[in-house]
Design a protein around this motif. Structure first.
Motif, PDB file in Angstrom:
ATOM      1  N   GLU A 124       0.819  -1.054  -0.135  1.00 52.38           N
ATOM      2  CA  GLU A 124       0.064  -0.053  -0.066  1.00 52.38           C
ATOM      3  C   GLU A 124       0.927   1.268   0.151  1.00 52.38           C
ATOM      4  N   VAL A 125       0.612   2.166  -0.779  1.00 58.55           N
ATOM      5  CA  VAL A 125       1.131   3.859  -0.672  1.00 58.55           C
ATOM      6  C   VAL A 125      -0.109   4.569  -0.118  1.00 58.55           C
ATOM      7  N   PHE A 175      -2.667  12.471  -7.817  1.00 62.02           N
ATOM      8  CA  PHE A 175      -3.868  13.003  -6.817  1.00 62.02           C
ATOM      9  C   PHE A 175      -3.276  14.217  -6.101  1.00 62.02           C
ATOM     10  N   PHE A 176      -1.928  14.314  -5.938  1.00 65.41           N
ATOM     11  CA  PHE A 176      -1.444  15.590  -5.105  1.00 65.41           C
ATOM     12  C   PHE A 176      -0.391  16.329  -6.073  1.00 65.41           C
ATOM     13  N   PRO A 177      -0.616  17.342  -7.032  1.00 65.15           N
ATOM     14  CA  PRO A 177       0.214  17.923  -7.643  1.00 65.15           C
ATOM     15  C   PRO A 177       1.530  18.345  -7.051  1.00 65.15           C
ATOM     16  N   GLU A 178       1.450  19.152  -5.688  1.00 65.68           N
ATOM     17  CA  GLU A 178       2.533  19.431  -5.067  1.00 65.68           C
ATOM     18  C   GLU A 178       3.426  18.557  -4.490  1.00 65.68           C
ATOM     19  N   LEU A 179       3.062  17.397  -4.541  1.00 63.24           N
ATOM     20  CA  LEU A 179       3.966  16.030  -4.001  1.00 63.24           C
ATOM     21  C   LEU A 179       5.390  15.763  -4.920  1.00 63.24           C
ATOM     22  N   ASP A 180       6.328  15.776  -4.369  1.00 65.17           N
ATOM     23  CA  ASP A 180       7.618  15.700  -5.007  1.00 65.17           C
ATOM     24  C   ASP A 180       8.283  14.230  -4.494  1.00 65.17           C
ATOM     25  N   LEU A 181       7.907  13.219  -5.250  1.00 71.93           N
ATOM     26  CA  LEU A 181       8.184  11.956  -4.619  1.00 71.93           C
ATOM     27  C   LEU A 181       9.647  11.705  -4.923  1.00 71.93           C
ATOM     28  N   ALA A 182      10.459  12.393  -5.604  1.00 63.90           N
ATOM     29  CA  ALA A 182      11.988  12.108  -5.653  1.00 63.90           C
ATOM     30  C   ALA A 182      12.426  12.509  -4.300  1.00 63.90           C
ATOM     31  N   THR A 183      11.849  13.472  -3.448  1.00 66.00           N
ATOM     32  CA  THR A 183      12.494  14.016  -2.330  1.00 66.00           C
ATOM     33  C   THR A 183      11.771  13.861  -0.972  1.00 66.00           C
ATOM     34  N   ALA A 184      10.578  13.469  -1.096  1.00 63.08           N
ATOM     35  CA  ALA A 184       9.613  13.151  -0.061  1.00 63.08           C
ATOM     36  C   ALA A 184      10.176  12.264   1.118  1.00 63.08           C
ATOM     37  N   PRO A 185       9.943  12.462   2.359  1.00 62.33           N
ATOM     38  CA  PRO A 185      10.196  11.721   3.476  1.00 62.33           C
ATOM     39  C   PRO A 185       9.363  10.498   3.352  1.00 62.33           C
ATOM     40  N   MET A 186       9.752   9.167   3.682  1.00 67.66           N
ATOM     41  CA  MET A 186       8.788   8.185   3.573  1.00 67.66           C
ATOM     42  C   MET A 186       9.173   7.283   4.942  1.00 67.66           C
ATOM     43  N   GLY A 187       8.183   6.300   5.197  1.00 63.29           N
ATOM     44  CA  GLY A 187       8.450   5.372   6.172  1.00 63.29           C
ATOM     45  C   GLY A 187       7.651   4.274   6.050  1.00 63.29           C
ATOM     46  N   ILE A 188       7.605   3.355   7.062  1.00 64.16           N
ATOM     47  CA  ILE A 188       6.684   2.248   6.889  1.00 64.16           C
ATOM     48  C   ILE A 188       6.041   2.046   8.333  1.00 64.16           C
ATOM     49  N   GLU A 230      16.730   2.911  -1.329  1.00 58.53           N
ATOM     50  CA  GLU A 230      17.323   1.538  -1.080  1.00 58.53           C
ATOM     51  C   GLU A 230      16.518   0.534  -0.302  1.00 58.53           C
ATOM     52  N   ARG A 231      15.502   1.056   0.302  1.00 61.35           N
ATOM     53  CA  ARG A 231      14.712   0.018   1.188  1.00 61.35           C
ATOM     54  C   ARG A 231      13.644  -0.817   0.299  1.00 61.35           C
ATOM     55  N   LEU A 232      14.013  -2.239   0.290  1.00 54.44           N
ATOM     56  CA  LEU A 232      13.098  -2.911  -0.509  1.00 54.44           C
ATOM     57  C   LEU A 232      11.946  -3.328   0.119  1.00 54.44           C
ATOM     58  N   LEU A 233      10.735  -3.383  -0.309  1.00 59.54           N
ATOM     59  CA  LEU A 233       9.496  -3.884   0.309  1.00 59.54           C
ATOM     60  C   LEU A 233       9.319  -5.094   0.569  1.00 59.54           C
ATOM     61  N   GLU A 234       8.528  -5.746   1.459  1.00 62.59           N
ATOM     62  CA  GLU A 234       8.003  -6.954   1.902  1.00 62.59           C
ATOM     63  C   GLU A 234       6.683  -6.930   1.549  1.00 62.59           C
ATOM     64  N   ASP A 235       6.067  -8.145   1.238  1.00 59.93           N
ATOM     65  CA  ASP A 235       4.665  -8.388   1.023  1.00 59.93           C
ATOM     66  C   ASP A 235       3.978  -7.893   2.303  1.00 59.93           C
ATOM     67  N   GLY A 236       2.800  -6.994   1.866  1.00 58.52           N
ATOM     68  CA  GLY A 236       1.983  -6.411   2.886  1.00 58.52           C
ATOM     69  C   GLY A 236       2.214  -5.073   3.540  1.00 58.52           C
ATOM     70  N   GLU A 237       3.464  -4.674   3.126  1.00 58.16           N
ATOM     71  CA  GLU A 237       3.785  -3.466   3.861  1.00 58.16           C
ATOM     72  C   GLU A 237       3.223  -2.263   3.353  1.00 58.16           C
ATOM     73  N   ARG A 238       3.065  -1.055   4.164  1.00 55.21           N
ATOM     74  CA  ARG A 238       2.357  -0.075   3.865  1.00 55.21           C
ATOM     75  C   ARG A 238       3.461   1.324   3.798  1.00 55.21           C
ATOM     76  N   VAL A 239       3.638   1.907   2.595  1.00 56.61           N
ATOM     77  CA  VAL A 239       4.705   2.933   2.460  1.00 56.61           C
ATOM     78  C   VAL A 239       3.789   4.220   2.534  1.00 56.61           C
ATOM     79  N   GLU A 240       4.455   5.018   3.897  1.00 51.46           N
ATOM     80  CA  GLU A 240       3.954   6.321   4.165  1.00 51.46           C
ATOM     81  C   GLU A 240       4.680   7.411   3.631  1.00 51.46           C
ATOM     82  N   ILE A 241       4.060   8.028   2.763  1.00 50.05           N
ATOM     83  CA  ILE A 241       4.988   9.501   2.400  1.00 50.05           C
ATOM     84  C   ILE A 241       4.311  10.703   3.205  1.00 50.05           C
ATOM     85  N   TYR A 242       5.691  11.279   3.853  1.00 48.61           N
ATOM     86  CA  TYR A 242       5.443  12.446   4.794  1.00 48.61           C
ATOM     87  C   TYR A 242       5.464  13.467   4.434  1.00 48.61           C
TER      88      TYR A 242
END
Length: 106
Positions: A10-11, A44-57, A67-79
């Motif tokens: 999920e994202v 959905f969010f034109p102001e969102l810059d995915l290249a630099t946005a901080p993220m978490g799980i 660099e962080r590879l995802l595992e099945d069922g994880e949720r990527v949160e864009i901050y």
């Protein structure tokens, strides 16, 4: 059912008045940042810059989402970027409370 070479993730991104959660299947070995880009959430969010946005799980920030590879069922949160330094904001609130108390005493 997903094939073994893909995983379900999920994202999610949220503003104060608008949230979006997208579920997608990605190839095993996909990074967090790649999954966010593949999700199409930036549309959905034109102001969102995915290249630099901080993220978490699941609420835990990840320093290098590219660099962080995802595992099945994880949720990527864009901050969202912080508007103010949290320590500075706390100081300002405390100073305002102190000023308000002084005003009441006089």
């Amino acid at each position: 059912m997903d094939k073994p070479d893909t995983i379900a993730v999920e994202v999610v991104y949220a503003l104060a008045d608008k949230q979006k959660l997208l579920r997608l299947s990605v190839p095993r070995g996909t990074s967090m940042r790649e999954a966010a880009e593949r999700s199409g959430i930036a549309g959905f969010f034109p102001e969102l810059d995915l290249a630099t946005a901080p993220m978490g799980i699941f609420g835990k920030a990840v320093a290098r989402p590219e660099e962080r590879l995802l595992e099945d069922g994880e949720r990527v949160e864009i901050y969202r970027p912080l508007i103010a330094d949290p320590k500075e904001a706390r100081k300002q609130r405390a100073a305002k409370v102190a000023r308000d108390k002084d005003g009441e005493a006089g």
